[in-house]
Write an enzyme that holds these catalytic residues in place. Structure first.
Site, short mmCIF file in Angstrom:
data_model
loop_
_atom_site.label_atom_id
_atom_site.label_comp_id
_atom_site.label_asym_id
_atom_site.label_seq_id
_atom_site.Cartn_x
_atom_site.Cartn_y
_atom_site.Cartn_z
N GLY A 9 43.17 1.09 7.49
CA GLY A 9 44.25 2.14 7.03
C GLY A 9 45.02 0.92 6.07
N CYS A 10 46.59 1.54 5.77
CA CYS A 10 47.26 0.75 4.73
C CYS A 10 47.24 -0.69 5.16
CB CYS A 10 48.91 1.42 4.83
SG CYS A 10 49.83 0.39 4.12
N PHE A 11 47.16 -1.49 4.25
CA PHE A 11 46.94 -2.99 4.73
C PHE A 11 48.50 -3.51 4.84
CE2 PHE A 11 45.94 -4.17 -0.09
CZ PHE A 11 47.29 -3.78 -0.48
#
Length: 164
Positions: A9-11
């Site tokens: 997902g969002c890093f």
């Protein structure tokens, strides 16, 4: 030092969570892009899901302080590996769940930990995490590095919370 590469997902949230729980083990994280086709991808294109890359983190770690198996298990604990191409509000292949392995040993460990997590934590749902050879890792732009440490009131990534 060894290398581990994950996408979940969002890093920003992935990096933040690994640092919060494993920095004491001497890990070093970088956020970036892995698994795509574009050379030197940039965030605006990755975000639009046109490069094929996943938002990823690359971890440098000392296996005498933390094992690869522990990192893989933690990776599963911090996101939902049963959702295909999304985590929370982030949708697209750039948010897919991936373990990018750097050796045959890492591949075997990732497969074994995945099997154990599947049986223990997701008996009714299929884990869709890809386990694939590591591709070139491209560092994200500098403003993305340690983003949530620099911006504590920033974007609420679903990976802030451990699942089990």
């Amino acid at each position: 030092m060894e290398k581990a590469t994950f996408a979940a997902g969002c890093f920003w949230g992935v990096e933040h969570c690994f640092n919060k729980h494993h920095r004491k083990n001497g890990i070093a994280c970088r956020v970036g892009y892995c698994g795509g086709v574009t050379t030197n991808p940039l965030y605006p294109d990755v975000k639009k899901d046109v490069t094929g890359h996943a938002e990823s983190i690359e971890i440098q770690f000392d296996s005498s302080k933390v094992s690869y198996a522990d990192l893989v298990e933690f990776f599963y604990k911090m996101h939902d590996p049963t959702t295909l191409n999304y985590q929370g509000p982030d949708v697209g292949t750039q948010y897919r769940s991936v373990i990018f392995y750097h050796s045959n040993d890492q591949k075997q460990i990732a497969e074994q930990v995945t099997k154990e997590v599947q049986e223990k934590h997701y008996p009714e749902q299929k884990i869709v995490t890809l386990i694939v050879p590591a591709a070139k890792f491209w560092d994200a732009e500098e403003y993305h590095q340690l983003y949530l440490e620099k911006n504590p009131d920033g974007y609420e990534c679903p990976t802030h919370f451990l699942r089990w």
